[in-house]
Design a protein around this motif. Structure first.
Motif, short mmCIF file in Angstrom:
data_model
loop_
_atom_site.label_atom_id
_atom_site.label_comp_id
_atom_site.label_asym_id
_atom_site.label_seq_id
_atom_site.Cartn_x
_atom_site.Cartn_y
_atom_site.Cartn_z
N LYS A 1 -4.19 12.98 7.14
CA LYS A 1 -4.75 11.76 7.38
C LYS A 1 -5.55 11.67 6.18
N LEU B 1 -8.24 5.94 2.76
CA LEU B 1 -7.97 5.00 2.18
C LEU B 1 -8.10 5.11 0.79
N ASN B 2 -7.35 4.49 -0.24
CA ASN B 2 -7.54 4.28 -1.64
C ASN B 2 -7.58 5.66 -2.31
N GLU C 1 -4.58 7.60 -1.81
CA GLU C 1 -3.27 7.93 -1.50
C GLU C 1 -2.61 8.41 -2.75
N LYS D 1 5.44 9.79 3.79
CA LYS D 1 4.35 8.78 3.65
C LYS D 1 4.60 7.96 4.90
N LYS E 1 2.47 5.35 8.25
CA LYS E 1 1.75 4.38 8.36
C LYS E 1 0.44 4.14 7.83
N THR E 2 -0.09 3.14 7.20
CA THR E 2 -1.44 2.75 6.94
C THR E 2 -2.22 2.23 8.12
N GLU E 3 -3.31 2.96 8.54
CA GLU E 3 -4.19 2.49 9.59
C GLU E 3 -5.40 1.92 8.98
N ASP E 4 -6.24 1.70 9.98
CA ASP E 4 -7.77 1.03 9.46
C ASP E 4 -8.47 1.96 8.61
N HIS F 1 -6.95 5.35 7.61
CA HIS F 1 -6.24 6.36 6.60
C HIS F 1 -4.85 6.03 6.73
N THR F 2 -4.00 6.62 5.64
CA THR F 2 -2.70 6.73 5.46
C THR F 2 -2.14 8.09 5.97
N TYR G 1 0.33 11.20 5.93
CA TYR G 1 1.56 11.69 5.40
C TYR G 1 1.90 13.06 6.21
#
Length: 101
Positions: free
Chosen positions: A10, A13-14, A16, A43, A45-48, A50-51, A53
């Motif tokens: 996990k 965000l930003n 990645e 890679k 799905k992006t969630e609220d 995290h993304t 992998y």
């Protein structure tokens, strides 16, 4: 029986691109490891928060994978793994699978 080893990550965000670049630049030490077949970083799905992998490696058998985890090549590949802890929201989650079909 082939074996698939996966670690789910996990990633904040930003961050990645930072995470992907770490994997692009790192030496995996897998090329000459007996029983190793292939590796992919995927890679999801992006969630609220995290993304998702996953690292995905395929082995000739679970025995070969386990032998690698006790090897010098494994230690070299994971050297400095905690250096970028600000990228990860939690520790990687390991999942191992025996290939049926």
């Amino acid at each position: 029986m082939k074996y698939i080893a996966m670690n789910r990550f996990k990633i904040a965000l930003n961050r990645e691109i930072d995470f992907e670049n770490i994997w692009r630049k790192r030496e995996t030490h897998l090329k000459n490891v007996p029983g190793f077949l292939e590796f992919h970083l995927v890679k999801g799905k992006t969630e609220d928060t995290h993304t998702l992998y996953a690292s995905h490696s395929t082995w000739e058998s679970k025995k070969y994978f386990e032998k690698w985890t006790k090897s010098e090549a494994f230690r070299k590949a994971h050297k400095g793994a905690g250096t970028h802890s600000d990228i990860y929201l939690e520790h990687p989650q390991f999942e191992g699978f025996e290939v049926i079909l």
